[in-house]
Design an enzyme around this catalytic site. Structure first.
Site, PDB file in Angstrom:
ATOM      1  CE1 TYR A 169      -6.459  -7.266  -6.363  1.00 30.24           C
ATOM      2  CE2 TYR A 169      -6.947  -8.270  -4.250  1.00 30.24           C
ATOM      3  CZ  TYR A 169      -6.542  -7.183  -4.997  1.00 30.24           C
ATOM      4  OH  TYR A 169      -6.227  -6.025  -4.367  1.00 30.24           O
TER       5      TYR A 169
ATOM      6  NE  ARG B 274      -3.099  -3.570  -1.252  1.00 30.23           N
ATOM      7  CZ  ARG B 274      -2.634  -4.390  -0.313  1.00 30.23           C
ATOM      8  NH1 ARG B 274      -1.341  -4.640  -0.242  1.00 30.23           N
ATOM      9  NH2 ARG B 274      -3.454  -4.973   0.542  1.00 30.23           N
TER      10      ARG B 274
ATOM     11  CG  HIS C 272      -6.313  -8.801   1.652  1.00 30.13           C
ATOM     12  ND1 HIS C 272      -6.563  -9.209   0.355  1.00 30.13           N
ATOM     13  CD2 HIS C 272      -6.144  -7.453   1.584  1.00 30.13           C
ATOM     14  CE1 HIS C 272      -6.552  -8.159  -0.442  1.00 30.13           C
ATOM     15  NE2 HIS C 272      -6.296  -7.094   0.269  1.00 30.13           N
TER      16      HIS C 272
ATOM     17  CE  LYS D  77      -6.579  -0.777   4.495  1.00 27.38           C
ATOM     18  NZ  LYS D  77      -7.871  -1.107   3.843  1.00 27.38           N
TER      19      LYS D  77
ATOM     20  NE  ARG E 294      -3.592  -2.145   2.833  1.00 30.05           N
ATOM     21  CZ  ARG E 294      -3.330  -3.258   3.506  1.00 30.05           C
ATOM     22  NH1 ARG E 294      -2.139  -3.420   4.081  1.00 30.05           N
ATOM     23  NH2 ARG E 294      -4.244  -4.209   3.608  1.00 30.05           N
TER      24      ARG E 294
ATOM     25  CG  HIS F  87      -5.230   0.455  -3.978  1.00 28.89           C
ATOM     26  ND1 HIS F  87      -4.463   0.439  -2.836  1.00 28.89           N
ATOM     27  CD2 HIS F  87      -6.271  -0.381  -3.732  1.00 28.89           C
ATOM     28  CE1 HIS F  87      -5.019  -0.355  -1.937  1.00 28.89           C
ATOM     29  NE2 HIS F  87      -6.106  -0.872  -2.468  1.00 28.89           N
TER      30      HIS F  87
END
Length: 314
Positions: free
Chosen positions: A293, A261, A284, A185, A159, A258
């Site tokens: 994806y 990514r 994730h 995150k 990110r 992004h």
């Protein structure tokens, strides 16, 4: 209670939005159109009093919005959602004001927004973008930084916040198996491998580029990626670098940090990587997040099927 008309209640609700809520004129006008259509929908079913409206009527109105009715074209999920919000607001207002004793719209939710597939660019487009950023042989410190930044974004699937937050101590690219520690995150850390192209670009930047930028700082920064003043590169600065490279590349597809990514994940899956491995690389929390994806690669699967299966074409 049941004798209050839909039209009168809607007029009162719209006045409330203007006077009490201070909503913008454009928003109020959009609500006015939505409630007029709602009133017309109910009138065609013989219902003009607010107290006559049932949950089924509201649900049928939502269906009519999506399918189109009485000269109205079908609405997209976002527009239909706004209309349902207007209707829910009307009924909630009416009950709060004592105009009705029930809220038939309470259980009717706006349609979910369409699931947006991540945007990815091809490997060839990635290469064009990277070449436009700069060269590892470039004598300019900022060109070395820009190439290293974009190589790293794509090579690690990071990110933008993880890259701008990267410190020198997080890099372990001199080892036999180069890795980097990323802070994602919620402060969650993960260690991911770094590919050969990114390692070479980072090496050129750290040896020749970063030392030329660092002296401009008032005090030393631990950041890997520095701005022209020697401080930590910001998210906005990284965006600007990518934007400039995109403009020089001549690519027609819009590209964001992004995008790299997304392209990282898509290209891994196209190459046969296990989805749980990609999940770990992306950081994730759930594989369900990564599964979007797999939808992106359906076209790739279709191409392979059409080319390889003996009965694919007939």
């Amino acid at each position: 209670m049941g004798e209050v008309s839909v039209e009168r209640a809607a007029a009162g609700y719209l006045r409330y939005l203007v006077v009490e809520r201070g909503l913008a004129g454009n928003t109020v006008e959009a609500y006015r159109r939505d409630l007029r259509r709602y009133g017309e929908h109910l009138a065609r079913r013989g219902k003009t009093a607010l107290g006559e409206v049932a949950s089924r009527d509201v649900a049928e109105f939502l269906a009519a919005l999506r399918q189109g009715d009485a000269g109205h074209p079908p609405l997209a999920a976002s527009s239909a959602g706004r209309a349902v919000i207007a209707v829910r607001g009307l009924h909630a207002f009416a009950r709060k004001q004592g105009l009705t004793d029930s809220d038939p719209a309470l259980e009717v939710s706006p349609p979910p927004p369409p699931r947006r597939l991540p945007k990815a660019i091809s490997v060839e487009e990635v290469e064009r973008l990277l070449e436009a950023a700069g060269s590892t042989a470039d004598p300019d410190a900022r060109a070395l930084r820009d190439r290293a930044l974009l190589e790293f974004l794509y090579g690690a699937g990071a990110r933008i916040s993880e890259v701008t937050g990267l410190d020198i101590d997080d890099l372990h690219i001199d080892a036999a198996s180069p890795v980097v520690r990323l802070r994602g995150k919620g402060g969650k850390e993960r260690v991911v491998p770094v590919g050969g192209y990114a390692v070479r670009a980072l090496g050129a930047y750290l040896v020749r580029g970063r030392p030329a930028l660092a002296p401009h700082a008032k005090r030393a920064s631990p950041a890997v990626f520095l701005n022209a003043r020697g401080g930590r590169l910001t998210r906005q600065g990284a965006w600007g670098i990518l934007r400039a490279a995109w403009e020089r590349s001549g690519l027609t597809s819009e590209v964001s940090p992004h995008t790299l990514r997304h392209s990282f994940a898509t290209h891994l899956l196209d190459g046969g990587a296990d989805i749980r491995v990609v999940q770990e690389l992306l950081g994730h929390a759930s594989v369900a997040t990564t599964q979007v994806y797999t939808l992106v690669t359906v076209d790739k699967l279709r191409e392979v099927y059409a080319a390889a299966h003996p009965r694919a074409l007939g």
